[in-house]
Scaffold this motif. Sequence first.
Motif, mmCIF file in Angstrom:
data_model
loop_
_atom_site.group_PDB
_atom_site.id
_atom_site.type_symbol
_atom_site.label_atom_id
_atom_site.label_comp_id
_atom_site.label_asym_id
_atom_site.label_seq_id
_atom_site.Cartn_x
_atom_site.Cartn_y
_atom_site.Cartn_z
ATOM 1 N N SER A 277 0.959 -1.228 0.098
ATOM 2 C CA SER A 277 0.014 0.232 0.056
ATOM 3 C C SER A 277 0.739 1.402 0.059
ATOM 4 O O SER A 277 0.478 2.410 -0.635
ATOM 5 C CB SER A 277 -0.964 0.078 1.186
ATOM 6 O OG SER A 277 -0.161 -0.003 2.390
ATOM 7 N N ASN A 278 1.859 1.252 0.646
ATOM 8 C CA ASN A 278 2.549 2.527 0.672
ATOM 9 C C ASN A 278 3.354 2.821 -0.783
ATOM 10 O O ASN A 278 3.398 4.180 -0.804
ATOM 11 C CB ASN A 278 3.998 2.429 1.666
ATOM 12 C CG ASN A 278 3.785 1.980 3.173
ATOM 13 O OD1 ASN A 278 2.508 2.612 3.361
ATOM 14 N ND2 ASN A 278 4.480 1.581 3.980
ATOM 15 N N SER A 279 3.409 2.039 -1.572
ATOM 16 C CA SER A 279 4.019 2.409 -2.894
ATOM 17 C C SER A 279 2.845 2.282 -3.980
ATOM 18 O O SER A 279 2.871 2.582 -4.951
ATOM 19 C CB SER A 279 4.975 1.511 -3.534
ATOM 20 O OG SER A 279 4.782 0.032 -3.458
ATOM 21 N N CYS A 280 1.586 2.025 -3.605
ATOM 22 C CA CYS A 280 0.575 2.037 -4.351
ATOM 23 C C CYS A 280 -0.192 3.465 -4.655
ATOM 24 O O CYS A 280 -0.411 4.254 -4.028
ATOM 25 C CB CYS A 280 -0.702 1.223 -3.731
ATOM 26 S SG CYS A 280 -2.178 0.906 -5.030
ATOM 27 N N GLU A 281 -0.450 3.284 -6.233
ATOM 28 C CA GLU A 281 -0.868 4.624 -6.595
ATOM 29 C C GLU A 281 -2.412 5.067 -5.991
ATOM 30 O O GLU A 281 -2.648 6.257 -6.060
ATOM 31 C CB GLU A 281 -0.920 4.722 -8.182
ATOM 32 C CG GLU A 281 0.568 4.904 -8.836
ATOM 33 C CD GLU A 281 1.298 3.443 -8.700
ATOM 34 O OE1 GLU A 281 2.415 3.361 -9.224
ATOM 35 O OE2 GLU A 281 0.350 2.259 -8.212
#
Length: 302
Positions: A277-281
């Motif tokens: 989630s931390n890198s999810c657009e």
Amino acid sequence: MSIVIDNERGKKVAKLLYDSFSTLGIHGKTDMPEDITPNNVVKGSLDHIFFITLTVSIDYQRDAPSLWESSRKTFDDSKTRYLFNPKLLHETPFRKIVEDMQKYKLSKKPQKDANIWRTVGVTFYKKWEGDPRKFLKNCNGDSSLILKRLRNDTHLYNGSSVSDYPYLRGPKIGPLWLRMLRDNVGIAQLRNLEKVPIPVDIHVARATLTTGVVRGSIEVKLDELFGDIRKAWFESVEGLSIKNRPMIALDVDEPLWHLSKYGCSYRDKITGYCPVSNSCEAREFCIKGRVKIENSIVELET
């Protein structure tokens, strides 16, 4: 048990995902498995059209990257390339088609897949002089009519009426074929694409549910939600524009597929925790709660 379609949320998700996919990508991906052509195949050529058309006709219950890789290997092998030539399909014994489609694992269900493949290819050979573009032209490029004809056109086989386009006629694969003809083959003459529903598979469904565009409390067969998912994206893209044209539901097919394939698939089905989630657009739209899809059943508590 209730379902909510949140079109305002859908508009934000649609714009975000489309813009992301068109620039930096979603989870680092900017292309689809079908984007890579076989060796020496020119985009938009008849060979390309048959590569796309026949391969997508067996795109059911399959891992897309594996399917398209198998299809490219089959095309690139001179001994199996005939499988993409409708005239040669017509002239080749069925048992050989079954055998050759297994060489690179193009078929998962040997008899069924070979029958779908041969029927679609031979239909275009017998009825449309070996050129799907003539079928499209006969439909005046009208996407709604094309889908209707895919569903309804038949021929006689051993005294029985059978579909001209098995599986290509389906509610997922038909719209998917039209999107690929537009995006991959480059056919610009298709009209009324705004009336074509998004091709809903497990990835489009999962991404729609995990972003909260469709949410609620329900336990049903997954395909019972497909109508709500199609409706959600028809309505969510209304009023949005991309590249100086109105956005349509088909435009969010690829972004949603990537979001699920490389992101939401890793989400905890019960808690909603997602390790990427931390890198999810789309992390700001990741909804809390249960989104569990197993054995074609969806349990939703969002």
